[in-house]
Structures are given as C-alpha cells and as structure tokens.
Design a protein around this motif. Sequence first.
Motif, PDB file in Angstrom:
ATOM      1  N   VAL A  43     -85.052  21.867 -23.597  1.00 43.67           N
ATOM      2  CA  VAL A  43     -85.339  22.191 -22.192  1.00 43.67           C
ATOM      3  C   VAL A  43     -84.534  23.409 -21.770  1.00 43.67           C
ATOM      4  CG1 VAL A  43     -85.204  21.374 -19.819  1.00 43.67           C
ATOM      5  CG2 VAL A  43     -85.933  19.808 -21.631  1.00 43.67           C
ATOM      6  N   PHE A  44     -83.262  23.462 -22.142  1.00 47.58           N
ATOM      7  CA  PHE A  44     -82.430  24.610 -21.790  1.00 47.58           C
ATOM      8  C   PHE A  44     -82.988  25.896 -22.397  1.00 47.58           C
ATOM      9  CE2 PHE A  44     -79.637  21.585 -20.110  1.00 47.58           C
ATOM     10  CZ  PHE A  44     -78.578  22.207 -19.455  1.00 47.58           C
ATOM     11  N   TYR A  45     -83.450  25.807 -23.640  1.00 48.72           N
ATOM     12  CA  TYR A  45     -84.019  26.981 -24.312  1.00 48.72           C
ATOM     13  C   TYR A  45     -85.261  27.476 -23.573  1.00 48.72           C
ATOM     14  CZ  TYR A  45     -86.051  29.795 -28.086  1.00 48.72           C
ATOM     15  OH  TYR A  45     -86.588  30.809 -28.824  1.00 48.72           O
ATOM     16  N   GLU A  46     -86.143  26.547 -23.188  1.00 51.21           N
ATOM     17  CA  GLU A  46     -87.374  26.916 -22.490  1.00 51.21           C
ATOM     18  C   GLU A  46     -87.089  27.495 -21.103  1.00 51.21           C
ATOM     19  OE1 GLU A  46     -89.437  23.201 -22.705  1.00 51.21           O
ATOM     20  OE2 GLU A  46     -89.534  23.284 -24.895  1.00 51.21           O
ATOM     21  N   VAL A  47     -86.109  26.939 -20.414  1.00 57.73           N
ATOM     22  CA  VAL A  47     -85.731  27.466 -19.097  1.00 57.73           C
ATOM     23  C   VAL A  47     -85.177  28.876 -19.225  1.00 57.73           C
ATOM     24  CG1 VAL A  47     -84.070  27.207 -17.199  1.00 57.73           C
ATOM     25  CG2 VAL A  47     -85.370  25.229 -18.003  1.00 57.73           C
ATOM     26  N   GLY A  48     -84.383  29.121 -20.261  1.00 57.47           N
ATOM     27  CA  GLY A  48     -83.852  30.461 -20.486  1.00 57.47           C
ATOM     28  C   GLY A  48     -84.966  31.469 -20.709  1.00 57.47           C
ATOM     29  N   TYR A  49     -85.986  31.059 -21.467  1.00 58.87           N
ATOM     30  CA  TYR A  49     -87.122  31.950 -21.721  1.00 58.87           C
ATOM     31  C   TYR A  49     -87.887  32.218 -20.425  1.00 58.87           C
ATOM     32  CZ  TYR A  49     -91.424  33.726 -23.827  1.00 58.87           C
ATOM     33  OH  TYR A  49     -92.498  34.498 -24.162  1.00 58.87           O
ATOM     34  N   LEU A  57     -75.353  27.379 -14.620  1.00 60.27           N
ATOM     35  CA  LEU A  57     -76.597  27.129 -13.890  1.00 60.27           C
ATOM     36  C   LEU A  57     -76.364  26.637 -12.465  1.00 60.27           C
ATOM     37  CD1 LEU A  57     -78.912  25.473 -16.589  1.00 60.27           C
ATOM     38  CD2 LEU A  57     -78.941  27.820 -15.743  1.00 60.27           C
ATOM     39  N   ARG A  58     -75.122  26.543 -12.065  1.00 58.94           N
ATOM     40  CA  ARG A  58     -74.843  26.033 -10.718  1.00 58.94           C
ATOM     41  C   ARG A  58     -75.236  27.003  -9.616  1.00 58.94           C
ATOM     42  NH1 ARG A  58     -69.048  22.976 -11.961  1.00 58.94           N
ATOM     43  NH2 ARG A  58     -70.010  21.282 -13.174  1.00 58.94           N
ATOM     44  N   LYS A  59     -75.496  28.254  -9.979  1.00 56.67           N
ATOM     45  CA  LYS A  59     -75.964  29.218  -8.969  1.00 56.67           C
ATOM     46  C   LYS A  59     -77.436  28.993  -8.623  1.00 56.67           C
ATOM     47  CE  LYS A  59     -77.176  32.874 -12.260  1.00 56.67           C
ATOM     48  NZ  LYS A  59     -76.948  34.293 -12.645  1.00 56.67           N
ATOM     49  N   PHE A  60     -78.154  28.211  -9.470  1.00 57.97           N
ATOM     50  CA  PHE A  60     -79.555  27.902  -9.209  1.00 57.97           C
ATOM     51  C   PHE A  60     -79.672  26.573  -8.475  1.00 57.97           C
ATOM     52  CE2 PHE A  60     -79.609  30.437 -13.151  1.00 57.97           C
ATOM     53  CZ  PHE A  60     -80.428  31.475 -12.751  1.00 57.97           C
ATOM     54  N   VAL A  61     -80.549  26.535  -7.490  1.00 57.35           N
ATOM     55  CA  VAL A  61     -80.765  25.302  -6.729  1.00 57.35           C
ATOM     56  C   VAL A  61     -81.431  24.251  -7.627  1.00 57.35           C
ATOM     57  CG1 VAL A  61     -81.961  24.272  -4.770  1.00 57.35           C
ATOM     58  CG2 VAL A  61     -80.938  26.538  -4.548  1.00 57.35           C
ATOM     59  N   HIS A  62     -80.921  23.029  -7.583  1.00 54.44           N
ATOM     60  CA  HIS A  62     -81.510  21.907  -8.305  1.00 54.44           C
ATOM     61  C   HIS A  62     -81.977  20.847  -7.308  1.00 54.44           C
ATOM     62  CE1 HIS A  62     -79.270  23.707 -11.610  1.00 54.44           C
ATOM     63  NE2 HIS A  62     -79.777  22.839 -12.469  1.00 54.44           N
ATOM     64  N   ILE A  63     -83.074  20.194  -7.624  1.00 53.54           N
ATOM     65  CA  ILE A  63     -83.455  18.982  -6.898  1.00 53.54           C
ATOM     66  C   ILE A  63     -82.726  17.825  -7.570  1.00 53.54           C
ATOM     67  CG2 ILE A  63     -85.329  17.388  -6.314  1.00 53.54           C
ATOM     68  CD1 ILE A  63     -87.232  19.757  -6.363  1.00 53.54           C
ATOM     69  N   VAL A  64     -81.789  17.229  -6.864  1.00 56.52           N
ATOM     70  CA  VAL A  64     -81.022  16.102  -7.408  1.00 56.52           C
ATOM     71  C   VAL A  64     -81.659  14.820  -6.887  1.00 56.52           C
ATOM     72  CG1 VAL A  64     -78.749  15.043  -7.634  1.00 56.52           C
ATOM     73  CG2 VAL A  64     -78.948  17.540  -7.401  1.00 56.52           C
ATOM     74  N   TYR A  65     -82.361  14.083  -7.773  1.00 57.11           N
ATOM     75  CA  TYR A  65     -83.159  12.961  -7.295  1.00 57.11           C
ATOM     76  C   TYR A  65     -82.616  11.583  -7.666  1.00 57.11           C
ATOM     77  CZ  TYR A  65     -85.216  13.036 -12.036  1.00 57.11           C
ATOM     78  OH  TYR A  65     -85.419  13.011 -13.401  1.00 57.11           O
ATOM     79  N   GLY A  66     -81.527  11.521  -8.425  1.00 58.97           N
ATOM     80  CA  GLY A  66     -80.857  10.255  -8.692  1.00 58.97           C
ATOM     81  C   GLY A  66     -81.750   9.159  -9.243  1.00 58.97           C
TER      82      GLY A  66
END
Length: 254
Positions: A198-204, A226-235
Amino acid sequence: MILPKILFVDDEEDFSLSIKNFLETNDFKVTSCLTTEEAALRLGSEFFDIVICDVFMPFFGTQEGGLEIARIVAEKYPASYTVIISQYVTETLVNRFMETVPHKRYCFLNKTKDLENKLIEVIKKGLERKYIFVCMPFHEDFQDIYLFGIKAASIELGFNCERADEIQYTGGIIDKIYDLIKSAHVIVADMTGRNPNVFYEVGYAHALDKEVILLTQDTKDIPVDLRKFVHIVYGGKIAKLKNELKKHIEAIYK
C-alpha cells in the motif's frame, strides 16, 4: 451525486454558448473557454471529466491549438476523456497527431448538424471509466471496510470503485496496478497496519500528482513522513468511514 465536469473550448461565441446550454440541460457542469490560453490556464489547476475542443484555434504559434489542448489533457489527466471536433480536419489527421500522445482517451467528431446528440453519446462513453482505485490489504479483516465503507461511499457518489484483486488481468500485477492508478480519478488508500504494498502504491500515486485520500484506523500507523497529509481516522467504524470519505470526495470535486 457529483455532476460530471466538462471543459468546452471553441472560439465561436454563439456556438459555444449553444453547446454549453444544451449540455447543462442534460445534467453536466460546463465551463466554456473562447481561447486555448484560457483553457490551458484552467487545466493547470482543475480536473475535468471531459474536455471538448475545436481543432482550429491559435495557440502559441500553431493554428491547430485544439490538438495541443488534447496533448495537455492526456499528459496531465490520463483519466480525462477528450472529444476533438472540427468542421475541416479529418479523423485521419487527428489520429496521426494523437499517436505521439501518451494515455490516449479521445474520439473525433465532425461539426455537423447532429453534433449535439453525438456529443451526448461520446460523453457517456468517456464517463464509463470514471472510478476510484483502492489500495489496501486484501486480508479478510478489511473486507467489510472495503465493501460497506469505501465501495458503498463511492457508488453513492456515482463512481465505479475497484480493488486490484477484483480485476481480471494478464501479465504482471505491478504493471496493471500502475495503469489503474494512472487512469483513476481518485485513489483511496487504507494505511492501517503499514502494509508495504500500500505504501509503495501511494508513493507512485503521489509521484503522478493524483488525488489521494488516506485512511487509517489508528493514528499510530501514520509514519512521520506522512503526517503532513490529512488522514481519515475511522477507528474501525465503517459508518464513520463511509460518511467522512463521501465528504472528502465531494471536497475534491468542489
């Protein structure tokens, strides 16, 4: 429901207004430009599902500026579909030019009396590939998250939504994933568990400057870089994920 966005480029003002009104009555959101320079400026910062452009318009020294607009669309937005129109140029000439253009998604139409109806047909064809590609672990623990959270949100907004394990393909899986990321309108990636694929695909996807929406169940899974990018944290709450994801997708299109 998000209305498909169309950029219409033609220097005949009355004709341009007529086509714009016609398309808007068919539930499309239309931006019209009377010059290729204005169209290029729009394309520099805004995504359009469909770009319709006349061939014979001046653009930085060339008289076939509509073809240059088609090149810009193909290079910057592989998921967009271009409709090239002309009263004088032949389809053979257009095809010859487009052979040199990457990620070709286009068609050619003559500017005849029945152009309006033909436009509706090809626009519908061009919108068939409007979709979201999902990067996430294929483990069964993520199945409900994908089906009832991510995919359900996408479908309700009018997108097709696919994950790599759903698709029939021949050849290497990596090459197929590259193509899917290139042609997707939006990438949704679940970073939970720090899966290396997943990390590889996101980088691409980031390298291609795609629209990427990041998800995670726990903020502890977000690396420092990656903390500079907004994440949806859904727990782990699927309903929360679905609602927040719909908001993010709508925000991209607004």
